[in-house]
Design an enzyme around this catalytic site. Structure first.
Site, mmCIF file in Angstrom:
data_model
loop_
_atom_site.group_PDB
_atom_site.id
_atom_site.type_symbol
_atom_site.label_atom_id
_atom_site.label_comp_id
_atom_site.label_asym_id
_atom_site.label_seq_id
_atom_site.Cartn_x
_atom_site.Cartn_y
_atom_site.Cartn_z
ATOM 1 N N LYS A 127 0.824 -1.222 0.000
ATOM 2 C CA LYS A 127 0.000 0.000 0.000
ATOM 3 C C LYS A 127 0.850 1.262 0.000
ATOM 4 O O LYS A 127 0.571 2.203 -0.749
ATOM 5 C CB LYS A 127 -0.918 0.019 1.226
ATOM 6 C CG LYS A 127 -1.994 -1.038 1.227
ATOM 7 C CD LYS A 127 -2.924 -0.880 2.408
ATOM 8 C CE LYS A 127 -2.221 -1.058 3.738
ATOM 9 N NZ LYS A 127 -1.699 -2.427 3.947
ATOM 10 N N THR A 128 1.868 1.308 0.858
ATOM 11 C CA THR A 128 2.671 2.534 0.969
ATOM 12 C C THR A 128 3.387 2.839 -0.336
ATOM 13 O O THR A 128 3.364 3.975 -0.832
ATOM 14 C CB THR A 128 3.671 2.414 2.121
ATOM 15 O OG1 THR A 128 2.958 2.235 3.354
ATOM 16 C CG2 THR A 128 4.543 3.658 2.226
ATOM 17 N N GLU A 170 -3.463 6.066 1.362
ATOM 18 C CA GLU A 170 -3.253 4.705 1.830
ATOM 19 C C GLU A 170 -4.316 4.401 2.885
ATOM 20 O O GLU A 170 -4.463 5.142 3.852
ATOM 21 C CB GLU A 170 -1.853 4.582 2.421
ATOM 22 C CG GLU A 170 -1.535 3.246 3.032
ATOM 23 C CD GLU A 170 -0.102 3.161 3.543
ATOM 24 O OE1 GLU A 170 0.178 2.235 4.326
ATOM 25 O OE2 GLU A 170 0.728 4.019 3.174
#
Length: 466
Positions: A127-128, A170
């Site tokens: 995600k990051t 995110e």
């Protein structure tokens, strides 16, 4: 483009609401603080520990108090806290007694996601990096995004960015409140069994419950862009109003073809429903980073951004903090730090390391007793392709020890599996001394884990600079 200024933010007008953020030193909460302050909101916060993040907030003009105190809520309009904060915490009790609104962290993110065209990145892994890449690609294509990222993005010098374009965020599944949110475009990277089990306030009881939450988020969003390469992901997207896919798989709407990996990254061709959009490159090794970059280019395309400048921006991108972060060198060896801490992330990081062609030397810190109990055999198997592995003690992350769960479970299984280069080495000074004595040209040293193992990478690289 309107990046957040490095100079302190001027005081907001007295009429603006006052938000106080508990745990403001966290990577996500500090990003909230910056976004709120950039929008003219009066922001303060508190945290148990001073850190680089809290020091950066103070430099930006945000008041940060150390430790927690009920007195912090005086004059506050909104107190923001995560679900992990106990309901009987003195600050929460004082806020409720004073009639101060207590707003969950995820509710605040929900407001930001619905305030403008938005992209929410969900999934167990990546995600990051994917959120960072989307923001960087959009900025390269002059879409001027705002961004909320769980890591420091070098291009922005921050974990947040304020722009006039789409909001890219995110969305962390470790906070159960995410299931109530929605966005315009959900980017769904994968779904596995992380943050499941135990008595943590933010953990899911079962993987089925967690995956149902993913499906709910997707179903409430305007459309979903999901990874076609991840088994079972399409089944979780059945409730979406519009479904699009990305990956290497045949039939994906956006595809990465003709992958050409090298020691520094991977070049590849991008197509949209069979039409070639152009050549792209990601300057981070590993197939998983090709997929992350492909998602970023697909989102940029969906929002009308030009492919070429977006691809050029991604080619120059070197990753957010703690995601394949090149820290420096030691005796000619490259020192990299990576947040990988569960089996899939560890396997991807080791695969990326092997792509460099160097001798792969990993310093691995298992994270949490419960996670280690659930996954130590898979962690050991994921580390097997590394040439050498030094295992530290488990990073407890405030969890109590579990009888019989120890870092040597990982090292013993690897040794039993035939790995001749694994050692349990809990003495950090010995780790540093050993690597300083043995590191050389052609080596890649990767500090790996979600705890404080990153400090060793800095210490090793600092020794080279000294």
């Amino acid at each position: 483009m309107t990046d957040l200024p490095p100079t302190p933010t001027p005081p907001a007008p007295d009429s603006s609401p006052h938000y106080h953020l508990m745990g403001i030193g966290g990577i996500g909460v500090s990003a909230f603080a910056r976004l709120l302050a950039a929008r003219g909101v009066r922001v303060s916060g508190c945290d148990e520990q001073a850190s680089e993040l809290t020091e950066g907030l103070v430099r930006d003009g945000i008041a940060v108090a150390h430790a927690h105190d009920a007195a912090h809520v005086a004059g506050v309009d909104v107190l923001v806290a995560s679900e992990a904060v106990p309901k009987d915490h003195p600050e929460l009790v004082a806020a409720r007694a004073a009639g101060v609104e207590v707003r969950p962290r995820m509710a605040l993110l929900g407001e930001l996601l619905t305030a403008s065209p938005s992209v929410g990145v969900i999934g167990t892994h990546g995600k990051t990096t994917t959120t960072s890449m989307i923001a960087v690609a959009m900025a390269g294509a002059r879409l001027d995004p705002s961004a909320f990222v769980g890591g420091i993005v070098p291009e922005f010098g921050s974990n947040a960015r304020l722009g006039a374009g789409p909001f890219v965020a995110e969305v962390d599944e470790s906070d159960r409140g995410f299931a109530a949110l929605s966005c315009e475009t959900a980017v769904f990277t994968n779904a596995e069994d992380d943050h499941v089990g135990g008595n943590q306030a933010t953990y899911w009881e079962t993987v089925e419950e967690q995956h149902a939450a993913f499906a709910r988020f997707v179903g409430q969003s305007g459309r979903v862009l999901y990874c076609a390469d991840w088994p079972g992901l399409e089944d979780l997207c059945g409730g979406a109003a519009e479904r699009l896919s990305y990956g290497q798989a045949e039939g994906a709407d956006y595809r990465a073809l003709d992958l050409r990996p090298d020691a520094e990254g991977t070049s590849f061709t991008v197509t949209r429903r069979g039409e070639v959009l152009g050549e792209a490159r990601v300057g981070l090794p590993g197939t998983h980073n090709v997929l992350n970059a492909l998602a970023a280019l697909a989102v940029t395309d969906l929002y009308g951004g030009d492919f070429r400048p977006a691809a050029d921006a991604l080619a120059a991108f070197r990753g957010p903090g703690r995601r394949w972060q090149r820290v420096g060198e030691l005796n000619g060896a490259l020192v990299v730090d990576d947040y990988a801490h569960n089996p899939t992330k560890v396997a991807a990081a080791v695969q990326a390391a092997r792509q460099t062609g160097r001798r792969v030397r990993v310093v691995f810190q298992p994270h949490r007793y419960l996670r280690t109990q659930q996954s130590w055999p898979r962690l050991a198997d994921a580390l097997m392709p590394a040439d050498e592995v030094l295992i530290l003690d488990i990073a407890a992350a405030s969890e109590p020890p579990i009888p019989g769960i120890h870092a040597t479970l990982v090292s013993d299984r690897m040794r039993e599996g035939g790995h001749a280069g694994v050692r349990y080495l809990p003495d950090r000074a010995e780790v540093v001394r050993y690597l300083r004595e043995t590191a050389g040209v052609g080596d890649l040293i990767v500090t790996m884990g979600a705890g404080d193992v990153w400090k060793l990478s800095r210490e090793l690289a600092a020794g080279e600079r000294a």
